[in-house]
Design an enzyme around this catalytic site. Structure first.
Site, PDB file in Angstrom:
ATOM      1  N   LYS A  36       0.951  -1.158   0.001  1.00 59.48           N
ATOM      2  CA  LYS A  36      -0.149   0.010   0.080  1.00 59.48           C
ATOM      3  C   LYS A  36       0.677   1.097   0.095  1.00 59.48           C
ATOM      4  O   LYS A  36       2.316   1.098   0.203  1.00 59.48           O
ATOM      5  CB  LYS A  36      -0.941  -0.126   1.409  1.00 59.48           C
ATOM      6  CG  LYS A  36      -0.160   0.163   2.466  1.00 59.48           C
ATOM      7  CD  LYS A  36      -0.953  -0.013   3.696  1.00 59.48           C
ATOM      8  CE  LYS A  36      -0.393   0.144   4.949  1.00 59.48           C
ATOM      9  NZ  LYS A  36      -1.494   0.120   6.293  1.00 59.48           N
ATOM     10  N   ARG A 134     -10.886   0.599  15.066  1.00 59.89           N
ATOM     11  CA  ARG A 134     -10.723   1.407  13.779  1.00 59.89           C
ATOM     12  C   ARG A 134     -12.006   1.127  12.805  1.00 59.89           C
ATOM     13  O   ARG A 134     -12.732   1.884  12.685  1.00 59.89           O
ATOM     14  CB  ARG A 134      -9.496   1.285  13.186  1.00 59.89           C
ATOM     15  CG  ARG A 134      -8.985   2.157  12.075  1.00 59.89           C
ATOM     16  CD  ARG A 134      -7.457   2.065  11.937  1.00 59.89           C
ATOM     17  NE  ARG A 134      -7.090   1.021  11.422  1.00 59.89           N
ATOM     18  CZ  ARG A 134      -5.790   0.569  11.141  1.00 59.89           C
ATOM     19  NH1 ARG A 134      -4.815   1.642  11.149  1.00 59.89           N
ATOM     20  NH2 ARG A 134      -5.283  -0.666  10.809  1.00 59.89           N
ATOM     21  N   HIS A 164      -6.328  -6.810  13.286  1.00 58.82           N
ATOM     22  CA  HIS A 164      -5.038  -6.058  13.412  1.00 58.82           C
ATOM     23  C   HIS A 164      -4.785  -5.692  14.690  1.00 58.82           C
ATOM     24  O   HIS A 164      -5.647  -5.135  15.390  1.00 58.82           O
ATOM     25  CB  HIS A 164      -5.107  -4.795  12.634  1.00 58.82           C
ATOM     26  CG  HIS A 164      -3.950  -4.019  12.207  1.00 58.82           C
ATOM     27  ND1 HIS A 164      -2.846  -4.719  11.362  1.00 58.82           N
ATOM     28  CD2 HIS A 164      -3.303  -2.941  12.625  1.00 58.82           C
ATOM     29  CE1 HIS A 164      -1.882  -3.942  11.102  1.00 58.82           C
ATOM     30  NE2 HIS A 164      -2.009  -2.890  12.273  1.00 58.82           N
ATOM     31  N   ARG A 219       0.897 -10.495   7.608  1.00 60.29           N
ATOM     32  CA  ARG A 219       0.626  -9.455   6.820  1.00 60.29           C
ATOM     33  C   ARG A 219       2.194  -8.572   7.017  1.00 60.29           C
ATOM     34  O   ARG A 219       2.294  -7.968   8.073  1.00 60.29           O
ATOM     35  CB  ARG A 219      -0.316  -8.451   6.791  1.00 60.29           C
ATOM     36  CG  ARG A 219      -1.727  -9.295   6.439  1.00 60.29           C
ATOM     37  CD  ARG A 219      -2.638  -8.249   6.726  1.00 60.29           C
ATOM     38  NE  ARG A 219      -3.001  -7.480   8.198  1.00 60.29           N
ATOM     39  CZ  ARG A 219      -3.422  -8.118   8.995  1.00 60.29           C
ATOM     40  NH1 ARG A 219      -3.871  -9.501   9.178  1.00 60.29           N
ATOM     41  NH2 ARG A 219      -3.478  -7.580  10.187  1.00 60.29           N
ATOM     42  N   TYR A 264      17.359  30.869   5.513  1.00 57.70           N
ATOM     43  CA  TYR A 264      16.265  31.865   5.961  1.00 57.70           C
ATOM     44  C   TYR A 264      16.214  31.746   7.562  1.00 57.70           C
ATOM     45  O   TYR A 264      16.185  30.902   8.210  1.00 57.70           O
ATOM     46  CB  TYR A 264      15.004  31.159   5.554  1.00 57.70           C
ATOM     47  CG  TYR A 264      14.605  31.062   4.080  1.00 57.70           C
ATOM     48  CD1 TYR A 264      14.154  32.243   3.490  1.00 57.70           C
ATOM     49  CD2 TYR A 264      14.585  30.039   3.425  1.00 57.70           C
ATOM     50  CE1 TYR A 264      14.038  32.186   2.137  1.00 57.70           C
ATOM     51  CE2 TYR A 264      14.187  29.861   2.080  1.00 57.70           C
ATOM     52  CZ  TYR A 264      14.197  31.007   1.453  1.00 57.70           C
ATOM     53  OH  TYR A 264      13.770  31.231  -0.069  1.00 57.70           O
ATOM     54  N   CYS A 315      15.346  24.258   3.223  1.00 57.60           N
ATOM     55  CA  CYS A 315      14.596  25.099   2.286  1.00 57.60           C
ATOM     56  C   CYS A 315      13.779  24.159   1.457  1.00 57.60           C
ATOM     57  O   CYS A 315      13.850  22.769   1.555  1.00 57.60           O
ATOM     58  CB  CYS A 315      15.769  25.947   1.365  1.00 57.60           C
ATOM     59  SG  CYS A 315      16.750  26.704   2.206  1.00 57.60           S
ATOM     60  N   ASP A 317      13.969  23.594  -1.583  1.00 59.59           N
ATOM     61  CA  ASP A 317      14.872  22.682  -2.728  1.00 59.59           C
ATOM     62  C   ASP A 317      16.123  22.541  -2.323  1.00 59.59           C
ATOM     63  O   ASP A 317      16.993  21.789  -3.066  1.00 59.59           O
ATOM     64  CB  ASP A 317      14.796  23.598  -4.013  1.00 59.59           C
ATOM     65  CG  ASP A 317      13.293  24.048  -4.519  1.00 59.59           C
ATOM     66  OD1 ASP A 317      12.574  23.088  -4.641  1.00 59.59           O
ATOM     67  OD2 ASP A 317      13.304  25.145  -4.599  1.00 59.59           O
TER      68      ASP A 317
END
Length: 389
Positions: A36, A134, A164, A219, A264, A315, A317
């Site tokens: 998933k 859940r 689960h 799982r 920054y 930052c 990038d």
């Protein structure tokens, strides 16, 4: 690939992690490879294919639509949907031949109708809520209503049942044991009504610490990708190797003087003459901004591998690191290790998670599509890997 910022996915490690897990459960127990969320950010198709090669018996997704590329690429393993599906998703599940999770009579009846429309039959897995709070069946009455509906729906077959564990990664297993006892109670009711579905309860933590609860399948999720669910599981039981490494290119190297600030907000001010490298990765790539002035990368030269602390704010990038104490020459175009191991130095997803106050799962998933995945089987046949298309 233009920018030399990328993730290398070691499929050989993934395969070995699966084999190690299989060695910790009974021989008859199958491994369900959880792919998933694009295989926890590693690439669903490639990881699913590798999991099949390692002996996985089934794939698991959270959403019906996540299965589309797996079907298109003819992976060839049955696929279970372990999350709740709305009616549109259930209809897609029928079209694709998936095995959805259900826990209400309404969803079972809808699958009967959709399967009749398409002239097919649909296998389902009943989900039980035994303590996660859940999704899932929570009472004998709810189970009874589902059994009644299943008996009335000839195009819907009960293939499996599952629950689960909420705390199987904790040192104290009392909660998990209690959940398992409730689960067995529901299985007894199903058997009394003539059903003999496949049974699965263990997640990664259960596969490692509770193999006695493995039943027909386990799982295998986060641990398939090389990380333990917590520090409290028995790491000796199932050895794991991380599957993902992340690298980024140095775009600039400069020296700043005492009193000069970086980034920054000027959150870092040099106390000494400092050599700074700017690295081509940032929060726009999924590299967490909380690593500002706290994280580190690994810089490797002909003198070895060295930790280089992040200075200033991460930052969008770019990120700046202090390479003053790095031995050897560092220059523009060099590639640093953002996630992974070089020599005796390691930056793991767990390390990053601790700084950011999160878990390894999120760290791995955060690296987004701006970071191309390059695949390697770790067998020497294709040392450059294969770039994702």
């Amino acid at each position: 690939m233009y920018r030399k910022t990328f993730a290398r996915i070691h499929l050989g490690n993934l395969k070995q992690n699966i084999r190690n897990a299989a060695g910790n459960v009974p021989d008859a127990c199958g491994i369900v490879a959880v792919v998933k969320a694009n295989a926890y950010g590693h690439g669903a198709v490639e990881c699913a294919r590798a999991a099949k090669q390692a002996g996985a018996c089934m794939l698991a997704v959270a959403l019906a639509e996540e299965a589309v590329p797996l079907i298109q690429e003819n992976i060839g393993l049955p696929i279970i949907i372990i999350g709740r599906s709305n009616h549109e998703q259930l209809r897609l599940a029928v079209e694709l031949g998936l095995q959805p999770c259900v826990f209400t009579p309404d969803d079972i009846a809808f699958l009967q109708e959709a399967s009749a429309e398409q002239g097919t039959k649909t296998k389902v897995h009943l989900k039980f809520d035994t303590g996660m709070c859940r999704i899932g069946i929570r009472s004998d009455q709810e189970l009874g209503e589902c059994i009644k509906t299943l008996n009335a729906c000839d195009r819907v077959g009960l293939e499996g049942v599952f629950t689960h564990f909420a705390n199987s990664d904790a040192k104290n297993k009392d909660h998990a044991i209690g959940q398992h006892e409730k689960f067995l109670h529901y299985i007894d009711i199903l058997r009394e009504n003539g059903f003999r579905p496949a049974i699965h309860a263990d997640n990664s933590a259960g596969t490692i610490d509770l193999p006695q609860f493995s039943h027909d399948m386990v799982r295998f999720g986060i641990s398939m990708y090389g990380y333990y669910p917590s520090d409290e599981v028995d790491k000796d039981a199932v050895p794991l190797s991380p599957v993902m490494e992340v690298f980024a290119e140095i775009s600039h190297v400069k020296t700043i003087e005492p009193g000069e600030s970086v980034g920054y907000g000027s959150t870092f001010t040099a106390q000494r003459t400092t050599k700074v490298a700017t690295v081509q990765i940032g929060y726009g790539d999924g590299y967490n901004r909380l690593l500002s002035n706290k994280g580190k990368m690994i810089v490797t030269t002909d003198c070895g591998s060295f930790y280089a602390p992040i200075i200033g704010r991460v930052c969008m990038d770019q990120t700046m690191i202090d390479i003053t104490d790095v031995g050897g020459a560092v220059q523009t175009g060099d590639v640093v290790t953002v996630l992974g191991k070089k020599g005796d130095k390691l930056v793991s997803a767990d390390d990053i998670a601790k700084i950011c106050g999160t878990i390894s799962y999120e760290v791995l998933l955060d690296f987004n599509e701006r970071v191309p995945r390059v695949y390697s089987d770790d067998n020497g046949a294709d040392p450059a890997g294969k770039e994702q298309k």
